[in-house]
Write a protein that holds these residues in place. Sequence first.
Motif, PDB file in Angstrom:
ATOM      1  N   ALA A   1     -26.795 -18.653 -86.920  1.00 18.77           N
ATOM      2  CA  ALA A   1     -27.457 -19.930 -86.636  1.00 18.77           C
ATOM      3  C   ALA A   1     -28.730 -19.725 -85.818  1.00 18.77           C
ATOM      4  N   ALA A   2     -28.675 -18.817 -84.842  1.00 19.25           N
ATOM      5  CA  ALA A   2     -29.861 -18.546 -84.017  1.00 19.25           C
ATOM      6  C   ALA A   2     -30.981 -17.937 -84.850  1.00 19.25           C
ATOM      7  N   ILE A   3     -30.621 -17.048 -85.753  1.00 20.45           N
ATOM      8  CA  ILE A   3     -31.618 -16.416 -86.619  1.00 20.45           C
ATOM      9  C   ILE A   3     -32.257 -17.443 -87.542  1.00 20.45           C
ATOM     10  N   GLU A   4     -31.423 -18.263 -88.150  1.00 17.12           N
ATOM     11  CA  GLU A   4     -31.942 -19.254 -89.097  1.00 17.12           C
ATOM     12  C   GLU A   4     -32.746 -20.337 -88.395  1.00 17.12           C
ATOM     13  N   ALA A   5     -32.367 -20.691 -87.169  1.00 13.95           N
ATOM     14  CA  ALA A   5     -33.109 -21.707 -86.419  1.00 13.95           C
ATOM     15  C   ALA A   5     -34.536 -21.260 -86.129  1.00 13.95           C
ATOM     16  N   ALA A   6     -34.723 -19.933 -86.046  1.00 13.44           N
ATOM     17  CA  ALA A   6     -36.054 -19.384 -85.788  1.00 13.44           C
ATOM     18  C   ALA A   6     -36.792 -19.043 -87.080  1.00 13.44           C
ATOM     19  N   GLY A   7     -36.201 -19.413 -88.216  1.00 15.09           N
ATOM     20  CA  GLY A   7     -36.862 -19.181 -89.491  1.00 15.09           C
ATOM     21  C   GLY A   7     -36.568 -17.841 -90.120  1.00 15.09           C
ATOM     22  N   GLY A   8     -35.583 -17.104 -89.582  1.00 17.06           N
ATOM     23  CA  GLY A   8     -35.245 -15.794 -90.123  1.00 17.06           C
ATOM     24  C   GLY A   8     -34.116 -15.867 -91.128  1.00 17.06           C
ATOM     25  N   ARG A   9     -33.719 -14.702 -91.607  1.00 15.53           N
ATOM     26  CA  ARG A   9     -32.650 -14.625 -92.601  1.00 15.53           C
ATOM     27  C   ARG A   9     -31.599 -13.628 -92.165  1.00 15.53           C
ATOM     28  N   GLY A  10     -30.333 -14.032 -92.245  1.00 19.90           N
ATOM     29  CA  GLY A  10     -29.233 -13.154 -91.907  1.00 19.90           C
ATOM     30  C   GLY A  10     -28.131 -13.240 -92.944  1.00 19.90           C
ATOM     31  N   VAL A  11     -27.296 -12.208 -92.979  1.00 15.91           N
ATOM     32  CA  VAL A  11     -26.181 -12.126 -93.914  1.00 15.91           C
ATOM     33  C   VAL A  11     -24.933 -11.759 -93.130  1.00 15.91           C
ATOM     34  N   LEU A  12     -23.867 -12.525 -93.268  1.00 17.29           N
ATOM     35  CA  LEU A  12     -22.614 -12.246 -92.578  1.00 17.29           C
ATOM     36  C   LEU A  12     -21.815 -11.197 -93.335  1.00 17.29           C
ATOM     37  N   LEU A  13     -21.260 -10.237 -92.587  1.00 17.07           N
ATOM     38  CA  LEU A  13     -20.508  -9.133 -93.181  1.00 17.07           C
ATOM     39  C   LEU A  13     -19.282  -8.856 -92.323  1.00 17.07           C
ATOM     40  N   GLN A  14     -18.102  -9.078 -92.866  1.00 18.25           N
ATOM     41  CA  GLN A  14     -16.879  -8.883 -92.093  1.00 18.25           C
ATOM     42  C   GLN A  14     -16.197  -7.581 -92.497  1.00 18.25           C
ATOM     43  N   GLY A  15     -15.639  -6.878 -91.518  1.00 14.71           N
ATOM     44  CA  GLY A  15     -14.894  -5.681 -91.848  1.00 14.71           C
ATOM     45  C   GLY A  15     -14.440  -4.923 -90.616  1.00 14.71           C
ATOM     46  N   ASP A  16     -13.326  -4.214 -90.763  1.00 17.28           N
ATOM     47  CA  ASP A  16     -12.824  -3.313 -89.729  1.00 17.28           C
ATOM     48  C   ASP A  16     -13.404  -1.936 -90.008  1.00 17.28           C
ATOM     49  N   LEU A  17     -14.374  -1.518 -89.223  1.00 20.92           N
ATOM     50  CA  LEU A  17     -15.127  -0.301 -89.522  1.00 20.92           C
ATOM     51  C   LEU A  17     -14.337   0.982 -89.268  1.00 20.92           C
ATOM     52  N   THR A  18     -13.148   0.871 -88.704  1.00 18.94           N
ATOM     53  CA  THR A  18     -12.304   2.069 -88.599  1.00 18.94           C
ATOM     54  C   THR A  18     -11.631   2.376 -89.933  1.00 18.94           C
ATOM     55  N   ARG A  19     -11.729   1.443 -90.879  1.00 20.70           N
ATOM     56  CA  ARG A  19     -11.181   1.639 -92.219  1.00 20.70           C
ATOM     57  C   ARG A  19     -12.302   2.044 -93.168  1.00 20.70           C
ATOM     58  N   GLU A  20     -12.133   3.139 -93.857  1.00 23.14           N
ATOM     59  CA  GLU A  20     -13.187   3.653 -94.729  1.00 23.14           C
ATOM     60  C   GLU A  20     -13.589   2.642 -95.797  1.00 23.14           C
ATOM     61  N   ASP A  21     -12.626   1.988 -96.415  1.00 25.32           N
ATOM     62  CA  ASP A  21     -12.950   1.018 -97.462  1.00 25.32           C
ATOM     63  C   ASP A  21     -13.774  -0.140 -96.913  1.00 25.32           C
ATOM     64  N   ASP A  22     -13.436  -0.601 -95.720  1.00 29.34           N
ATOM     65  CA  ASP A  22     -14.187  -1.701 -95.115  1.00 29.34           C
ATOM     66  C   ASP A  22     -15.605  -1.276 -94.756  1.00 29.34           C
ATOM     67  N   ALA A  23     -15.740  -0.097 -94.170  1.00 28.07           N
ATOM     68  CA  ALA A  23     -17.071   0.391 -93.794  1.00 28.07           C
ATOM     69  C   ALA A  23     -17.955   0.532 -95.029  1.00 28.07           C
ATOM     70  N   ASN A  24     -17.402   1.096 -96.086  1.00 30.18           N
ATOM     71  CA  ASN A  24     -18.166   1.238 -97.322  1.00 30.18           C
ATOM     72  C   ASN A  24     -18.565  -0.117 -97.894  1.00 30.18           C
ATOM     73  N   ARG A  25     -17.620  -1.052 -97.857  1.00 27.04           N
ATOM     74  CA  ARG A  25     -17.884  -2.379 -98.421  1.00 27.04           C
ATOM     75  C   ARG A  25     -18.972  -3.113 -97.647  1.00 27.04           C
ATOM     76  N   VAL A  26     -18.981  -2.997 -96.324  1.00 30.15           N
ATOM     77  CA  VAL A  26     -19.998  -3.674 -95.514  1.00 30.15           C
ATOM     78  C   VAL A  26     -21.395  -3.198 -95.912  1.00 30.15           C
ATOM     79  N   VAL A  27     -21.573  -1.887 -96.039  1.00 29.84           N
ATOM     80  CA  VAL A  27     -22.878  -1.355 -96.448  1.00 29.84           C
ATOM     81  C   VAL A  27     -23.204  -1.788 -97.870  1.00 29.84           C
ATOM     82  N   ASP A  28     -22.247  -1.636 -98.774  1.00 31.09           N
ATOM     83  CA  ASP A  28     -22.494  -1.948-100.183  1.00 31.09           C
ATOM     84  C   ASP A  28     -22.857  -3.417-100.383  1.00 31.09           C
ATOM     85  N   GLN A  29     -22.148  -4.311 -99.703  1.00 32.75           N
ATOM     86  CA  GLN A  29     -22.439  -5.733 -99.852  1.00 32.75           C
ATOM     87  C   GLN A  29     -23.835  -6.073 -99.346  1.00 32.75           C
ATOM     88  N   PHE A  30     -24.207  -5.475 -98.227  1.00 32.34           N
ATOM     89  CA  PHE A  30     -25.531  -5.758 -97.674  1.00 32.34           C
ATOM     90  C   PHE A  30     -26.630  -5.280 -98.625  1.00 32.34           C
TER      91      PHE A  30
END
Length: 258
Positions: free
Chosen positions: A56-85
């Motif tokens: 919300a803070a980023i968008e209020a200032a006219g910027g762009r952000g992407v939400l990415l959820q994941g437990d980075l201690t899990r290899e599949d989650d870490a890979n997915r966060v990068v891949d989705q972005f």
Amino acid sequence: MTPFSQTRFDLTGRAALVTGAGGGIGQAAAVSLAAAGAVVGIHFRSNDAGAQATLAAIEAAGGRGVLLQGDLTREDDANRVVDQFVQQIGRLDVLFNNAGDPLTRSSLEQCPTDLWMHAFQVNVHSAFLITRRAIPHLKASGRGSIINNLSLSVQTGGSGGAGPYAAAKGALQVFTRTLSRELAPLVRANCIMPGVVETRHHELFSTPEKMEDYRRQTPLARNSTSDEIAQSVLFLASDASSFMTGGVIDLNGGRFLR
């Protein structure tokens, strides 16, 4: 002539992924990177409300952000966060490994093995997993930058039972040096080492008396803020630090002056 700050700190056209961006330093860094023109990946594990506030803070200032959820201690989650972005944005230029956890405190003599292992899982292994996945994209950027968040405890050894956390952050510093050698000249890797920052971390682990003691020990006579620390992240992400790799920016208000 265009002022230096407007040229070297301009991240227009770049994409930055910030882990642990739901509050504190991560949130401040995400907002600062977006203000400089970057599209920002806002990673969070469980703090959905904090991540939404960052967006919300980023968008209020006219910027762009992407939400990415994941437990980075899990290899599949870490890979997915990068891949989705990368799938959504098309590139990755900056990775700020901010996610971590000071955990339960314990002396090393009494430290359970599970606590020791978990300290390295959440503070080092998670950074390894997401960095490994990000490296090909950072290389392709042509101006890739990795920034790892250390801790004052690397210099002090950790006080009040923070030894496991300090040891893990020390390993993260060596990890950064290795990255700087292996990835040069295509990608730079550096660290920030914050001192005492007025964040939720210290609300949980430091009494008001302890925070005042920290202030007395600091030549600048105060503790820092997340916004101040974020400015060093912005510097390391930008072309202003184009000849810096393998280094550490010490942000402790002069506490180790001799």
